[in-house]
Scaffold this active site. Structure first.
Site, PDB file in Angstrom:
ATOM      1  N   CYS A 129       0.879  -1.185   0.000  1.00 56.63           N
ATOM      2  CA  CYS A 129       0.000   0.000   0.000  1.00 56.63           C
ATOM      3  C   CYS A 129       0.904   1.218   0.000  1.00 56.63           C
ATOM      4  CB  CYS A 129      -0.916  -0.015   1.220  1.00 56.63           C
ATOM      5  SG  CYS A 129      -1.754  -1.596   1.526  1.00 56.63           S
ATOM      6  N   ALA A 130       1.507   1.528  -1.136  1.00 57.89           N
ATOM      7  CA  ALA A 130       2.750   2.291  -1.151  1.00 57.89           C
ATOM      8  C   ALA A 130       2.620   3.804  -1.286  1.00 57.89           C
ATOM      9  CB  ALA A 130       3.659   1.774  -2.273  1.00 57.89           C
ATOM     10  N   ALA A 131       1.534   4.322  -1.861  1.00 59.59           N
ATOM     11  CA  ALA A 131       1.461   5.772  -2.091  1.00 59.59           C
ATOM     12  C   ALA A 131       1.434   6.527  -0.758  1.00 59.59           C
ATOM     13  CB  ALA A 131       0.212   6.095  -2.908  1.00 59.59           C
ATOM     14  N   PRO A 132       2.055   7.703  -0.724  1.00 61.95           N
ATOM     15  CA  PRO A 132       2.679   8.426  -1.840  1.00 61.95           C
ATOM     16  C   PRO A 132       4.129   8.039  -2.130  1.00 61.95           C
ATOM     17  CG  PRO A 132       2.691   9.814   0.099  1.00 61.95           C
ATOM     18  CD  PRO A 132       1.940   8.564   0.492  1.00 61.95           C
ATOM     19  N   GLY A 134       6.747   7.306   0.619  1.00 62.75           N
ATOM     20  CA  GLY A 134       7.742   7.507   1.667  1.00 62.75           C
ATOM     21  C   GLY A 134       8.458   6.234   2.050  1.00 62.75           C
ATOM     22  N   GLU A 153      -0.098   0.399  -5.466  1.00 70.47           N
ATOM     23  CA  GLU A 153      -1.129   1.319  -4.974  1.00 70.47           C
ATOM     24  C   GLU A 153      -2.411   1.078  -5.761  1.00 70.47           C
ATOM     25  OE1 GLU A 153      -3.564   3.680  -3.292  1.00 70.47           O
ATOM     26  OE2 GLU A 153      -1.540   3.440  -2.432  1.00 70.47           O
ATOM     27  N   CYS A 251      -1.388   4.292  10.999  1.00 72.59           N
ATOM     28  CA  CYS A 251      -1.220   5.581  11.675  1.00 72.59           C
ATOM     29  C   CYS A 251      -2.479   5.887  12.475  1.00 72.59           C
ATOM     30  CB  CYS A 251      -0.900   6.688  10.674  1.00 72.59           C
ATOM     31  SG  CYS A 251      -2.147   6.928   9.388  1.00 72.59           S
TER      32      CYS A 251
END
Length: 507
Positions: A129-132, A134, A153, A251
């Site tokens: 789940c890579a976007a954006p 970092g 993504e 998060c």
């Protein structure tokens, strides 16, 4: 800042007890802001500091250089050597170093994920789940250009932003996909050495900086996120090699999305365990008794004794009232078995490259460009892993399997465009090169009007040492800022034509 959601306040009061008031007070403080330097951009003697006893010295020196030249106020993030806090008055996103990929602006808590993943050069890594971008850019820096990174993504617009950040950071060995995890899994069963699942969540850790996160929060959203996280985590586990490591992170503070998700996962995957890792100073151990809170038991706590064997206390929480970070939950999971593999069981074999005849026919001008532009073109000339999409030439990672049938947003390093009788190099290729690799370099000072003019698409006038190659009359020139690659100019008739992409130009 608007009021915290009432349901969120009530839950956190129940969970934290006397600590709640310190937790609530943290939302009145200025939010933590950070940037992370990239070792991929190191050049000359700087690159030698990446290893050995001085492995963290490069970041300190680079931070000192940037602080001096850009005027940023930088302080180390204690849990990652590349990470630094910057001051509220600083604007690192509006500086030439940002466009050169010298650093990535990233929330400090989030930097802990890749630190705990510990990717090594040569690993195959999935950021599901890579976007954006970092965590993907952090992984790529740790891979040092070796190995294979698949950054996925599901949302097309976010996949585009992810691709742009992969390009800006000068990453060569990354493929960007725009797929559902369930469609990726059959292609990559047991393929990856390491997997990151930074799962979509209710975003409670973003309340301090994101008004929309507070407005969109609801208990129903927490339950929805927990269900989605369980599915994504299952697919990530399926694509991990035996003996591999998976880092799950969110998060948010919701136990249903954190300890609860890991509890349910472990109960359904007996071949996984929570790996014991050092808890950095200020990190809080996961709370086993919170695992059953909310979604499963309607608000009551789980019997902690029943969870002893799962070792949920090995998971980690980053709480904003205990250190400088917005908040994160991290679980490091280990899959039983050995990492050796002969047939990973995926759908497809090796990726299909240009055959010898087509390679000879279509790469003529590309080879002319390489020999005229690079001091040592042989590493590119010796590679076989080129693919062509229309006129666009890509160099794909050596370990990339055949991904036919999948939506690939970026199949590797975009080398450039093959046109009739000429080759036009891509902006992405420029950002992967170093000044010492190129025949003609126009170096600009970061704080000079020339650098800002170049980023706006204006004319560049070589001065001093920059003018030595003007006698060549024509050819591609790498524009750098304090030695860090920034883009291309093309020399023709003694004039440098700006080739900084129009879509990236500053106003």
């Amino acid at each position: 800042m608007s009021e915290l959601p009432v349901g969120f306040q009530e839950r956190m009061k129940e969970l934290l007890g006397d600590e709640y008031w310190a937790f609530e007070a943290s939302y009145l403080e200025e939010r933590s802001q950070g940037l992370r330097f990239s070792s991929l951009k190191l050049h000359g003697q700087e690159a030698e500091l990446r290893h050995g006893e001085a492995s963290g010295l490069w970041a300190v020196r680079l931070a000192q250089q940037v602080a001096k030249k850009a005027g940023f106020s930088l302080r180390p993030v204690p849990w990652v050597k590349e990470g630094f806090y910057y001051g509220s008055q600083d604007r690192p996103g509006k500086h030439p170093y940002h466009e050169a990929g010298v650093y990535y602006i990233q929330e400090p808590s989030a930097m802990a994920v890749v630190e705990l993943l510990e990717p090594l050069p040569g690993d195959s890594v999935l950021d599901l789940c890579a976007a954006p971008g970092g965590k993907s850019s952090h992984i790529a820096a740790r891979l040092e250009g070796r190995g294979f990174l698949l950054s996925n993504e599901i949302h097309p617009a976010r996949a585009k932003v992810l691709s742009q950040n992969i390009e800006r950071m000068g990453i060569r060995n990354c493929v960007v996909c725009n797929e559902e995890p369930g469609r990726l899994a059959p292609h990559f069963a047991g393929f990856f050495d390491k997997v990151v699942v930074d799962a979509p969540c209710s975003g409670e850790g973003m309340f301090r900086k994101d008004e929309r996160a507070r407005e969109e929060w609801s208990e129903e959203r927490v339950r929805m996120c927990a269900a989605r996280q369980a599915e994504i985590l299952d697919y990530g586990a399926y694509m991990l090699k035996p003996g591999g490591r998976l880092v799950y992170s969110t998060c948010t503070f919701a136990p249903e999305e954190n300890e609860g998700t890991i509890m349910r996962f472990l109960e359904g995957h007996e071949n996984f365990s929570v790996e014991e890792r050092p808890h950095y100073k200020g990190f809080t151990a996961g709370i086993p008794k919170w695992a059953g809170y909310g979604q499963i038991t309607g608000g009551s706590f789980q019997d902690e004794s029943q969870l002893f064997k799962l070792h949920l206390e090995r998971t980690m929480r980053i709480m904003p009232h205990k250190l400088e970070g917005e908040g994160h939950f991290i679980a490091v999971l280990r899959k039983e078995g050995t990492g050796a593999y002969e047939n990973y069981g995926g759908k497809n074999g090796k990726a299909r490259y240009l055959d010898d005849r087509k390679r000879r026919d279509v790469l003529k001008e590309f080879e002319v460009f390489l020999r005229n532009t690079l001091i040592a073109p042989e590493p590119f000339l010796s590679r076989e892993e080129y693919v062509l999409f229309g006129e666009q030439l890509y160099l794909v990672p050596e370990q990339m399997p055949d991904m036919t049938g999948l939506k690939v947003a970026r199949p590797g390093l975009h080398m450039g465009t093959l046109k009739k009788n000429r080759f036009e190099p891509s902006h992405g290729l420029a950002l992967t090169l170093k000044a010492e690799e190129v025949n003609a370099v126009c170096d600009l000072q970061a704080e000079s009007p020339q650098a800002f003019n170049y980023l706006r698409g204006g004319t560049v006038v070589p001065e001093g040492d920059n003018a030595g190659w003007l006698a060549r009359g024509k050819g591609w020139v790498l524009v750098t800022v304090d030695g860090y690659s920034l883009g291309w100019c093309k020399l023709a008739g003694g004039i440098l034509k700006n080739h900084y992409p129009k879509g990236l130009r500053w106003n």
